[in-house]
Design an enzyme around this catalytic site. Structure first.
Site, PDB file in Angstrom:
ATOM      1  N   ARG A 168     -29.924  21.560  44.455  1.00 22.67           N
ATOM      2  CA  ARG A 168     -29.721  21.779  43.013  1.00 22.67           C
ATOM      3  C   ARG A 168     -30.491  20.702  42.259  1.00 22.67           C
ATOM      4  O   ARG A 168     -30.070  19.552  42.223  1.00 22.67           O
ATOM      5  CB  ARG A 168     -28.227  21.737  42.692  1.00 22.67           C
ATOM      6  CG  ARG A 168     -27.937  21.594  41.214  1.00 22.67           C
ATOM      7  CD  ARG A 168     -26.461  21.749  40.893  1.00 22.67           C
ATOM      8  NE  ARG A 168     -25.581  20.869  41.626  1.00 22.67           N
ATOM      9  CZ  ARG A 168     -25.341  19.594  41.341  1.00 22.67           C
ATOM     10  NH1 ARG A 168     -25.982  19.001  40.342  1.00 22.67           N
ATOM     11  NH2 ARG A 168     -24.484  18.886  42.057  1.00 22.67           N
ATOM     12  N   HIS A 189     -24.706  19.928  37.911  1.00 29.26           N
ATOM     13  CA  HIS A 189     -23.779  20.961  38.392  1.00 29.26           C
ATOM     14  C   HIS A 189     -23.572  22.010  37.307  1.00 29.26           C
ATOM     15  O   HIS A 189     -23.660  23.211  37.562  1.00 29.26           O
ATOM     16  CB  HIS A 189     -22.446  20.314  38.777  1.00 29.26           C
ATOM     17  CG  HIS A 189     -21.408  21.297  39.202  1.00 29.26           C
ATOM     18  ND1 HIS A 189     -21.468  21.979  40.399  1.00 29.26           N
ATOM     19  CD2 HIS A 189     -20.282  21.719  38.579  1.00 29.26           C
ATOM     20  CE1 HIS A 189     -20.427  22.790  40.489  1.00 29.26           C
ATOM     21  NE2 HIS A 189     -19.692  22.649  39.414  1.00 29.26           N
ATOM     22  N   TYR A 248     -24.692  10.050  40.404  1.00 27.45           N
ATOM     23  CA  TYR A 248     -24.346  10.138  41.818  1.00 27.45           C
ATOM     24  C   TYR A 248     -25.529  10.444  42.741  1.00 27.45           C
ATOM     25  O   TYR A 248     -25.335  10.602  43.939  1.00 27.45           O
ATOM     26  CB  TYR A 248     -23.235  11.183  42.041  1.00 27.45           C
ATOM     27  CG  TYR A 248     -23.522  12.570  41.500  1.00 27.45           C
ATOM     28  CD1 TYR A 248     -24.275  13.486  42.222  1.00 27.45           C
ATOM     29  CD2 TYR A 248     -23.007  12.963  40.266  1.00 27.45           C
ATOM     30  CE1 TYR A 248     -24.523  14.754  41.733  1.00 27.45           C
ATOM     31  CE2 TYR A 248     -23.246  14.235  39.764  1.00 27.45           C
ATOM     32  CZ  TYR A 248     -24.007  15.127  40.500  1.00 27.45           C
ATOM     33  OH  TYR A 248     -24.250  16.386  40.002  1.00 27.45           O
TER      34      TYR A 248
END
Length: 376
Positions: free
Chosen positions: A266, A270, A279
């Protein structure tokens, strides 16, 4: 296909233990076990797959822009996952049925959703952006993994109707830790349901890396349920197409469910409410950018003399048009009265809904009364 355990620390970056037909540089791998499944895929068909991926990427970028401009409430981007979505969805027959998650814009595109079909629900105008029966795809599921149970139920219905259709369902690596997905595989295996499970392993369950929940490649879980599986390069549209054709053939010929783990990435957040810089690091992002699903197909087509300026301009024009159609359709929507959120909740009249509608109407009227008081 046999698998050996992969160290947890390497699960996020290891892309060698996968089936692949096109390298990241666009070189065709010869004499592969998957070759028979794509023997008919010539440069013309591969150009069509490239076009689909390019248009999907543009739809996705437009969805992101519309959300940032306040026109959509949320958007779940799929940049980087185009090969997985297009390769699997295009392998389905028209009368097969798809059960996507909220990120599978490419599946709804491939099934025939129009401009409104990508944005109406994200804008909050309706419970669904399209009629599932018209395009053969269920409403994208927000509840993580719930669509897998729906897919198995649908597949068991096909069995009882005596049809030969196949059901496909998509979910992320994080969903494999949900009970719904595991229960769905138990039922599918037990009843031999014609279901293809497609795990889009995009490396992150929201903000947690896949290595936190998967001690071995996810494809190794399915055989524990009695379901054959394949781990494929999710950024290689040719390999994904081959894997999906294998899985569909397995399900359609009465041999039960099949499982595909498409190892992809990805590239964006998100959802538009997420900040991925908190992160993951830039180096990781750049490593995966070098494995881009579109650039590898372009490189291969150019090596075959099948990608020139005319084709590139044609694809760019088609992408511009679909993006403009999505935008104009979104901006042209007329918001329904808020109380209509309670319409079509039940198929038949329901006293409980009537009571809630009365309460909600009075609640909304209270705001109008307050506005009148202020204006005085």
């Amino acid at each position: 296909m046999m698998y050996t355990p992969t160290p947890v620390a390497d699960l996020n970056t290891d892309v060698d233990d996968v089936a692949r037909l096109l390298t990241a540089d666009g070189e065709r791998i010869a004499d592969h076990d998957l070759d028979p499944w794509v023997a008919d895929v010539d440069t013309h068909m591969l150009r069509d797959l490239y076009r689909d991926m390019a248009l999907l990427r543009r739809i996705d970028a437009e969805g992101m822009a519309l959300q940032r401009q306040g026109q959509l409430g949320l958007w779940a981007p799929c940049q980087g996952q185009e090969a997985t979505q297009i390769g699997t969805a295009r392998a389905l027959r028209v009368d097969d049925f798809a059960f996507p998650s909220y990120r599978e814009t490419g599946v709804t595109y491939a099934r025939g959703a129009g401009p409104a079909g990508y944005v109406r629900a994200w804008r909050g105008e309706a419970h669904s952006s399209y009629d599932p029966h018209e395009i053969g795809a269920a409403i994208p599921q927000i509840i993580i993994g719930a669509q897998t149970l729906h897919a198995v139920g649908y597949g068991m219905g096909i069995q009882r109707d005596g049809g030969d259709q196949v059901v496909a369902t998509w979910f992320g690596d994080g969903a494999t830790s949900q009970g719904d997905v595991n229960e769905a595989m138990v039922f599918a295996a037990s009843y031999g349901a014609p279901v293809v499970f497609v795990c889009s392993n995009n490396q992150y369950a929201i903000s947690e890396p896949v290595g936190l929940q998967a001690q071995v490649p996810i494809a190794r879980r399915a055989p524990g349920f009695g379901i054959p599986s394949m781990r494929v390069d999710g950024n290689d549209v040719l390999a994904v197409t081959a894997a999906m054709r294998w899985a569909i053939d397995h399900a359609r010929t009465g041999r039960g469910p099949a499982f595909i783990e498409a190892v992809t990435y990805r590239m964006g957040p998100h959802t538009t409410s997420d900040d991925p810089t908190r992160y993951r690091d830039k180096d990781e992002l750049e490593r995966w950018r070098a494995r881009d699903p579109l650039t590898r197909v372009e490189a291969y087509l150019r090596s075959q003399g099948a990608f020139d300026d005319e084709f590139a301009a044609d694809v760019a024009a088609a992408a511009d048009k679909i993006a403009a159609d999505v935008r104009s359709t979104c901006l042209g929507m007329t918001s329904a009265p808020p109380v209509t959120i309670l319409d079509n909740v039940y198929a038949e009249p329901h006293a409980g809904i009537d009571e809630e509608r009365t309460w909600f109407t009075a609640y909304l009227d209270g705001f109008a009364e307050s506005e009148r008081e202020v204006s005085r």
